[in-house]
Design a protein around this motif. Structure first.
Motif, PDB file in Angstrom:
ATOM      1  N   UNK B  98       0.810  -1.232   0.000  1.00 42.30           N
ATOM      2  CA  UNK B  98       0.000   0.000   0.000  1.00 42.30           C
ATOM      3  C   UNK B  98       0.838   1.275   0.000  1.00 42.30           C
ATOM      4  N   UNK B  99       1.998   1.245   0.640  1.00 38.59           N
ATOM      5  CA  UNK B  99       2.719   2.504   0.858  1.00 38.59           C
ATOM      6  C   UNK B  99       4.088   2.612   0.205  1.00 38.59           C
ATOM      7  N   UNK B 100       4.618   1.493  -0.272  1.00 34.65           N
ATOM      8  CA  UNK B 100       6.012   1.531  -0.726  1.00 34.65           C
ATOM      9  C   UNK B 100       6.127   1.018  -2.165  1.00 34.65           C
ATOM     10  N   UNK B 174       0.505   1.743  -7.257  1.00 34.51           N
ATOM     11  CA  UNK B 174      -0.440   1.861  -6.146  1.00 34.51           C
ATOM     12  C   UNK B 174      -0.344   3.215  -5.436  1.00 34.51           C
ATOM     13  N   UNK B 175       0.222   4.215  -6.128  1.00 37.81           N
ATOM     14  CA  UNK B 175       0.388   5.555  -5.527  1.00 37.81           C
ATOM     15  C   UNK B 175       1.059   5.457  -4.166  1.00 37.81           C
ATOM     16  N   UNK B 176       2.218   4.869  -4.071  1.00 39.08           N
ATOM     17  CA  UNK B 176       2.845   4.747  -2.749  1.00 39.08           C
ATOM     18  C   UNK B 176       3.310   6.101  -2.236  1.00 39.08           C
ATOM     19  N   UNK B 200      11.834   9.347 -12.797  1.00 39.67           N
ATOM     20  CA  UNK B 200      11.590   8.904 -11.412  1.00 39.67           C
ATOM     21  C   UNK B 200      11.324  10.102 -10.508  1.00 39.67           C
ATOM     22  N   UNK B 201      12.173  11.089 -10.600  1.00 37.48           N
ATOM     23  CA  UNK B 201      12.053  12.231  -9.687  1.00 37.48           C
ATOM     24  C   UNK B 201      10.863  13.095 -10.044  1.00 37.48           C
ATOM     25  N   UNK B 202      10.658  13.310 -11.361  1.00 34.77           N
ATOM     26  CA  UNK B 202       9.549  14.202 -11.716  1.00 34.77           C
ATOM     27  C   UNK B 202       8.196  13.571 -11.376  1.00 34.77           C
ATOM     28  N   UNK B 203       8.064  12.307 -11.682  1.00 38.19           N
ATOM     29  CA  UNK B 203       6.787  11.631 -11.386  1.00 38.19           C
ATOM     30  C   UNK B 203       6.536  11.594  -9.880  1.00 38.19           C
ATOM     31  N   UNK B 204       7.587  11.297  -9.115  1.00 37.23           N
ATOM     32  CA  UNK B 204       7.440  11.210  -7.665  1.00 37.23           C
ATOM     33  C   UNK B 204       7.112  12.569  -7.071  1.00 37.23           C
TER      34      UNK B 204
END
Lengths: 413, 236
Positions: B98-100, B174-176, B200-204
């Protein structure tokens, strides 16, 4: 489709060769189980059908008499102690009609026939042979045997209408070179009497076909000089499998020795049982091979998919999901293997049933005898399920125990 | 055991992850090594953290502990305010789902599945939405990593850079709240490494996720919001 089943299917189809090997072993395991069961139980069932047809399900033979030990008190006293010491068997059945009327009250009893048996010598124009005559009341005996179906020459109607008629076994008739309508002489107790062949029967049970001659009960009584009584009473049941229980009950009620077919034919039945156990062991080996193949395939997949297992675990798949993924793989192989194995088993059983195999001894057949029973299929599939699933549990649990951190770090054991 | 160092906090956004005084030993008997020696760390949503250091200093071990893939021998880990270090395997697995999100040096795609199916895999386990919605979301994620046109291709039909981009899309499925990346560009050429890191960075950042990445690449570390150098199992 559940995610675990979807993953299982893909894992399995990615290892086509190993999967096909497991599948082939499962098909062979299930198929051969069915074939072996069909053939061994086929012969056993055919034997039972034959002996039930000839000798009935139950025989009431000898009267049981308790032997007593008595002790009397001193003279002048009426006091007496009697103690049961043992049992004595008095050969034959007294007042058979009374016993038949009691027996007929039992719900499972289809028919009862009083039979008088005696050793005789038969002489035809060509030769002489020892034999046994069976005095029967035809209508009663047809209810407790399949004699009518076993007539190969002549007719029962001729026997019905002719007091000097006789039903002669095929082997005995051939030995004496007797045909329907031809006469022969029966010697017994210094007396001889002429009979003629009304019909020739063939049960396939060689011991019967070479020695037994059926006469009218009244003629047999006269020949054997036994105006009353019977040697035994033959009983047929609606449910022959309940014969031991019915026999015990009858013995208690009648105080006669009552033998069910399972006791009477114990020797042959034990031989068939040994054969069945032996084939069961062989069959278990087939299924064991199938389960080992499955174990091997899954163990191989676990080894090759450790990284996939780690990534699944990192995505939130639980240990039980991993176990399920591997058990599903076994399940898929089992489902396909069981279905194809059942078809394969049915096909081979059908083919084996057409293999020429003339047997004439304890029964008569021209081809391999097979039994068609849903139970064989259920047992085959159940055995495969148990063995393959148990074998699959080991690699499945091993896969579930893998620690994702160890796999990714490259230190998984 | 040394006392845990003071927690360094980079306060921007909500606290996603906190660990205090983490210890971890690896190996057994005489080969037993004290890999992490009381490490403390915090990560907030919308921030990119780089953990740098020489090989064997304990960076990856720390990352696996933070990702609940491994259990510490001492110390605590909190994910979104929930203490996870003492929880059982089932709870840690659920928290991971769920979170990671994880991105590893080697993509770890499931090669029998298409790019789309790989991205849908975490969503199927979480089962929070209908399959159609999962598929649409997976498509959107693959579009965002530039692989919309290749969504039906098997993992084996994609290049190394493409595979790693699929792995990023899968990590975001899962939108972690936390994205952990272990040398995500370590196996790629310079061009692909830059592209993957940017993605990776922009999406996050767009999604307000805390990104913790372990890297040897100083250029990549420089572009992160906070760099934590590590040596011999401690932050220096």
């Amino acid at each position: 489709m559940s995610p675990n089943l979807r993953i299982a299917y893909r894992f399995l189809t990615a290892k086509k060769r190993a999967m096909l090997m497991s599948l082939s072993c499962t098909i062979l395991g299930v198929g051969l189980f069915i074939v072996t069961q069909a053939t061994t139980s086929g012969f056993e069932a055919f034997f039972i059908e034959t002996i039930l047809g000839i000798n009935g399900a139950i025989r009431i033979e000898d009267k049981i008499q308790d032997t007593m030990r008595s002790m009397e008190a001193a003279s002048g006293s009426d006091f007496q102690v009697r103690q049961r010491e043992g049992q004595k068997y008095i050969e034959g059945v007294e007042e058979p009609q009374q016993i038949i009327s009691v027996v007929s009250e039992f719900a499972n009893v289809r028919g009862a026939s009083a039979v008088l048996r005696g050793n005789v010598q038969l002489t035809s124009s060509f030769t002489t042979k020892d034999a046994q005559v069976f005095g029967i009341n035809l209508e009663d005996h047809l209810r407790v045997s399949n004699l009518a179906e076993k007539i190969t020459n002549g007719s029962l109607d001729e026997f019905r209408g002719s007091p000097s008629g006789a039903l002669v076994g095929r082997v005995l008739a051939d030995y004496l070179q007797l045909g329907v309508g031809e006469s022969f002489v029966v010697f017994s107790r210094g007396e001889s009497r002429r009979f003629h062949v009304s019909a020739i029967y063939e049960t396939g049970y060689r011991d019967v076909d070479k020695a037994n001659v059926y006469l009218h009960l009244s003629e047999a009584r006269s020949l054997l000089r036994k105006p009353t009584g019977a040697t035994f009473i033959q009983i047929s049941l609606y449910d022959s499998n309940r014969a031991p229980g019915e026999a015990a009950h009858l013995e208690e009620v009648l105080h006669y020795s009552v033998k069910p077919w399972q006791v009477r034919e114990q020797t042959w039945l034990t031989a068939f049982r040994a054969l069945r156990i032996s084939s069961a062991i062989t069959v278990t080996v087939f299924t064991l091979i199938a389960s080992l193949a499955m174990f091997n395939t899954l163990a191989m997949i676990v080894l090759e998919k450790t990284k996939d297992i780690a990534i699944l675990r990192s995505m939130g798949y639980e240990r039980r999901d991993i176990t399920q993924i591997f058990m599903w793989q076994a399940g898929i192989v089992l489902a396909i293997g069981a279905a194809l194995g059942a078809l394969f088993g049915a096909g081979v059983t059908w083919a084996v049933g057409r293999v020429p195999l003339p047997i004439n001894g304890i029964f008569k057949t021209e081809t391999f005898v097979v039994a068609w029973s849903a139970r064989h299929y259920v047992e085959a599939v159940a055995t495969a399920i148990v063995m393959v699933m148990v074998a699959s549990l080991v690699p499945a649990r091993r896969a579930a125990r893998l620690e994702p951190g160890d796999i990714i770090r490259g230190t998984a054991q | 055991m040394k006392p845990a160092p003071a927690v360094v906090s980079s306060v921007r956004g909500e606290l996603a992850l906190r660990c205090t005084g983490l210890h971890r030993y690896l190996g057994q008997g005489e080969g037993r090594v004290h890999v992490l020696k009381g490490v403390s760390f915090e990560a907030r949503r919308g921030q990119i953290y780089a953990i740098v250091g020489p090989s064997g200093c304990g960076k990856s071990t720390l990352l696996y502990l933070l990702g609940l893939l491994d259990q510490p021998d001492g110390g605590q880990i909190e994910i979104n305010g929930h203490l996870m270090s003492n929880s059982d395997d089932l709870a840690r697995t659920a928290a991971r789902g769920a979170h990671i999100g994880f991105v590893f040096q080697f993509h770890f795609l499931m090669l029998e599945f298409t790019a789309l199916e790989n991205v849908m895999m975490p969503m199927r386990k979480l089962a929070k939405m209908p399959v159609g919605e999962m598929e649409a979301r997976a498509h959107a994620l693959l579009e965002s990593v530039g692989l919309g046109a290749k969504s039906r291709r098997l993992g084996t039909q994609l290049s190394g850079g493409e595979q790693q981009r699929v792995a990023i899309a899968r990590a975001l499925a899962n939108e972690p709240s936390i994205l952990l990346a272990d040398e995500p560009t370590g196996n790629l050429d310079v061009k692909n490494a830059g592209m993957v890191f940017d993605l990776l960075t922009s999406l996050a950042k767009d999604r307000g996720q805390a990104v913790i990445l372990v890297t040897h690449n100083p250029e990549i570390a420089q572009q992160c919001d906070l760099t934590r150098p590590m040596r011999d199992g401690v932050f220096v």
